[in-house]
Design a protein around this motif. Structure first.
Motif, PDB file in Angstrom:
ATOM      1  N   PHE A 158     -23.500  22.636   8.949  1.00  0.00           N
ATOM      2  CA  PHE A 158     -23.203  23.344  10.190  1.00  0.00           C
ATOM      3  C   PHE A 158     -22.962  24.806   9.830  1.00  0.00           C
ATOM      4  O   PHE A 158     -21.997  25.127   9.140  1.00  0.00           O
ATOM      5  N   ASN A 159     -23.834  25.679  10.300  1.00  0.00           N
ATOM      6  CA  ASN A 159     -23.723  27.109  10.047  1.00  0.00           C
ATOM      7  C   ASN A 159     -22.820  27.724  11.118  1.00  0.00           C
ATOM      8  O   ASN A 159     -23.171  27.756  12.289  1.00  0.00           O
ATOM      9  N   VAL A 160     -21.647  28.204  10.706  1.00  0.00           N
ATOM     10  CA  VAL A 160     -20.692  28.791  11.651  1.00  0.00           C
ATOM     11  C   VAL A 160     -20.871  30.307  11.793  1.00  0.00           C
ATOM     12  O   VAL A 160     -20.066  30.970  12.442  1.00  0.00           O
ATOM     13  N   ASN A 161     -21.931  30.841  11.220  1.00  0.00           N
ATOM     14  CA  ASN A 161     -22.191  32.274  11.266  1.00  0.00           C
ATOM     15  C   ASN A 161     -22.177  32.786  12.702  1.00  0.00           C
ATOM     16  O   ASN A 161     -22.753  32.168  13.595  1.00  0.00           O
ATOM     17  N   ILE A 162     -21.551  33.913  12.906  1.00  0.00           N
ATOM     18  CA  ILE A 162     -21.445  34.493  14.253  1.00  0.00           C
ATOM     19  C   ILE A 162     -22.830  34.820  14.823  1.00  0.00           C
ATOM     20  O   ILE A 162     -23.031  34.744  16.032  1.00  0.00           O
ATOM     21  N   ASP A 163     -23.798  35.122  13.969  1.00  0.00           N
ATOM     22  CA  ASP A 163     -25.143  35.471  14.436  1.00  0.00           C
ATOM     23  C   ASP A 163     -25.858  34.290  15.087  1.00  0.00           C
ATOM     24  O   ASP A 163     -26.623  34.465  16.023  1.00  0.00           O
ATOM     25  N   VAL A 164     -25.636  33.106  14.578  1.00  0.00           N
ATOM     26  CA  VAL A 164     -26.342  31.925  15.076  1.00  0.00           C
ATOM     27  C   VAL A 164     -25.551  31.206  16.173  1.00  0.00           C
ATOM     28  O   VAL A 164     -26.053  30.288  16.806  1.00  0.00           O
ATOM     29  N   ASN A 165     -24.340  31.655  16.440  1.00  0.00           N
ATOM     30  CA  ASN A 165     -23.479  31.030  17.444  1.00  0.00           C
ATOM     31  C   ASN A 165     -23.174  31.964  18.610  1.00  0.00           C
ATOM     32  O   ASN A 165     -22.050  32.002  19.120  1.00  0.00           O
ATOM     33  N   ASN A 166     -24.186  32.704  19.020  1.00  0.00           N
ATOM     34  CA  ASN A 166     -24.098  33.565  20.200  1.00  0.00           C
ATOM     35  C   ASN A 166     -22.918  34.537  20.144  1.00  0.00           C
ATOM     36  O   ASN A 166     -22.269  34.805  21.150  1.00  0.00           O
ATOM     37  N   TYR A 167     -22.629  35.024  18.940  1.00  0.00           N
ATOM     38  CA  TYR A 167     -21.546  35.992  18.715  1.00  0.00           C
ATOM     39  C   TYR A 167     -20.193  35.481  19.211  1.00  0.00           C
ATOM     40  O   TYR A 167     -19.382  36.238  19.740  1.00  0.00           O
ATOM     41  N   GLN A 168     -19.974  34.182  18.998  1.00  0.00           N
ATOM     42  CA  GLN A 168     -18.710  33.549  19.361  1.00  0.00           C
ATOM     43  C   GLN A 168     -18.187  32.753  18.169  1.00  0.00           C
ATOM     44  O   GLN A 168     -18.957  32.344  17.298  1.00  0.00           O
ATOM     45  N   ARG A 200     -20.216  14.348  -1.769  1.00  0.00           N
ATOM     46  CA  ARG A 200     -19.195  13.423  -2.282  1.00  0.00           C
ATOM     47  C   ARG A 200     -18.352  12.764  -1.188  1.00  0.00           C
ATOM     48  O   ARG A 200     -17.124  12.848  -1.190  1.00  0.00           O
ATOM     49  N   GLY A 201     -19.015  12.131  -0.246  1.00  0.00           N
ATOM     50  CA  GLY A 201     -18.325  11.361   0.772  1.00  0.00           C
ATOM     51  C   GLY A 201     -17.821  12.148   1.970  1.00  0.00           C
ATOM     52  O   GLY A 201     -17.281  11.567   2.903  1.00  0.00           O
ATOM     53  N   ARG A 202     -17.953  13.459   1.972  1.00  0.00           N
ATOM     54  CA  ARG A 202     -17.526  14.258   3.123  1.00  0.00           C
ATOM     55  C   ARG A 202     -18.582  14.133   4.225  1.00  0.00           C
ATOM     56  O   ARG A 202     -19.743  13.860   3.961  1.00  0.00           O
ATOM     57  N   ILE A 203     -18.168  14.370   5.456  1.00  0.00           N
ATOM     58  CA  ILE A 203     -19.109  14.238   6.570  1.00  0.00           C
ATOM     59  C   ILE A 203     -20.082  15.405   6.649  1.00  0.00           C
ATOM     60  O   ILE A 203     -21.118  15.299   7.298  1.00  0.00           O
ATOM     61  N   GLY A 204     -19.761  16.519   6.010  1.00  0.00           N
ATOM     62  CA  GLY A 204     -20.676  17.651   6.053  1.00  0.00           C
ATOM     63  C   GLY A 204     -20.091  18.898   5.428  1.00  0.00           C
ATOM     64  O   GLY A 204     -18.988  18.892   4.880  1.00  0.00           O
ATOM     65  N   ASN A 205     -20.875  19.963   5.536  1.00  0.00           N
ATOM     66  CA  ASN A 205     -20.532  21.262   4.958  1.00  0.00           C
ATOM     67  C   ASN A 205     -20.572  22.328   6.043  1.00  0.00           C
ATOM     68  O   ASN A 205     -21.614  22.567   6.647  1.00  0.00           O
ATOM     69  N   LEU A 206     -19.421  22.968   6.301  1.00  0.00           N
ATOM     70  CA  LEU A 206     -19.374  24.150   7.158  1.00  0.00           C
ATOM     71  C   LEU A 206     -19.611  25.343   6.255  1.00  0.00           C
ATOM     72  O   LEU A 206     -18.980  25.468   5.208  1.00  0.00           O
ATOM     73  N   HIS A 207     -20.506  26.201   6.653  1.00  0.00           N
ATOM     74  CA  HIS A 207     -20.879  27.337   5.803  1.00  0.00           C
ATOM     75  C   HIS A 207     -21.313  28.503   6.666  1.00  0.00           C
ATOM     76  O   HIS A 207     -21.455  28.391   7.881  1.00  0.00           O
ATOM     77  N   GLY A 208     -21.545  29.613   6.025  1.00  0.00           N
ATOM     78  CA  GLY A 208     -22.115  30.799   6.648  1.00  0.00           C
ATOM     79  C   GLY A 208     -23.258  31.279   5.783  1.00  0.00           C
ATOM     80  O   GLY A 208     -24.080  30.491   5.344  1.00  0.00           O
ATOM     81  N   HIS A 209     -23.298  32.571   5.524  1.00  0.00           N
ATOM     82  CA  HIS A 209     -24.185  33.230   4.581  1.00  0.00           C
ATOM     83  C   HIS A 209     -25.641  33.332   5.039  1.00  0.00           C
ATOM     84  O   HIS A 209     -26.302  34.309   4.734  1.00  0.00           O
ATOM     85  N   LEU A 210     -26.149  32.368   5.770  1.00  0.00           N
ATOM     86  CA  LEU A 210     -27.573  32.339   6.116  1.00  0.00           C
ATOM     87  C   LEU A 210     -27.901  33.112   7.383  1.00  0.00           C
ATOM     88  O   LEU A 210     -29.062  33.162   7.781  1.00  0.00           O
ATOM     89  N   HIS A 211     -26.902  33.676   8.011  1.00  0.00           N
ATOM     90  CA  HIS A 211     -27.042  34.409   9.270  1.00  0.00           C
ATOM     91  C   HIS A 211     -27.743  33.550  10.311  1.00  0.00           C
ATOM     92  O   HIS A 211     -27.163  32.598  10.782  1.00  0.00           O
ATOM     93  N   GLU A 212     -28.973  33.838  10.673  1.00  0.00           N
ATOM     94  CA  GLU A 212     -29.631  33.110  11.769  1.00  0.00           C
ATOM     95  C   GLU A 212     -30.398  31.875  11.309  1.00  0.00           C
ATOM     96  O   GLU A 212     -30.979  31.181  12.133  1.00  0.00           O
TER      97      GLU A 212
END
Length: 165
Positions: A141-151, A120-132
């Protein structure tokens, strides 16, 4: 002041070290994450998109550790593994529970990825849940700590990602 995002910290998950092979125990995983949280400054905000803190024997110890040693504010969108006890935190807590799905700086924030028709017009979705796992779509954009080098991921990094797409 900086805003950071992450998800799926799984604090208190007794078997997390079986999935995060870089850690030998739950305690080692949790200490690493608690140290990351405590390294943030008093003007920083950490937004956790779900699966922050499990029901466990460590629940109150971790809350106490965060309340006494962390300096940042933590906003939690509840995930499928979060303790419902988080809803009962006092209003003076460093941790606040947020709506399960909301718009922030023209992005949707959620624990699970949302359906593409809900952008609905947003530039994107920040989410987690999917791990890697990463969704092969520039609107996610997956912000999960597992996919972001534990950062934790800085808001500026996320803005650059969405502006480049």
């Amino acid at each position: 002041m900086a805003v950071y995002f992450t998800s799926d910290l799984h604090l208190g998950h007794r078997n997390i070290h079986k999935y995060r092979t870089g850690f030998n125990s739950t305690e080692e995983n949790d200490k690493y994450i608690l140290d990351l949280i405590c390294a943030l400054g008093k003007r920083d905000i950490l937004i956790v998109l779900g699966d922050f803190l499990f029901d466990s024997t460590y629940f109150n110890d971790y809350l106490n550790h965060i309340e006494t040693k962390a300096r940042c504010l933590i906003k939690v969108i509840m995930g499928n593994h979060d303790s419902k006890l988080l809803y009962n935190l006092p209003t003076t807590s460093r941790i606040s529970v947020e709506l399960p799905f909301y718009s922030y700086k023209n992005m949707w924030l959620s624990h699970c990825p949302i359906h593409p028709q809900e952008m609905r017009g947003r530039i994107g979705n920040l989410h987690g849940h999917l791990h890697e796992e990463v969704i092969n779509d520039p609107k996610y954009f997956n912000v999960n700590i597992d996919v972001n080098n534990y950062q934790f991921v800085k808001l500026d990094t996320i803005k650059e990602y969405f502006n480049g797409n």
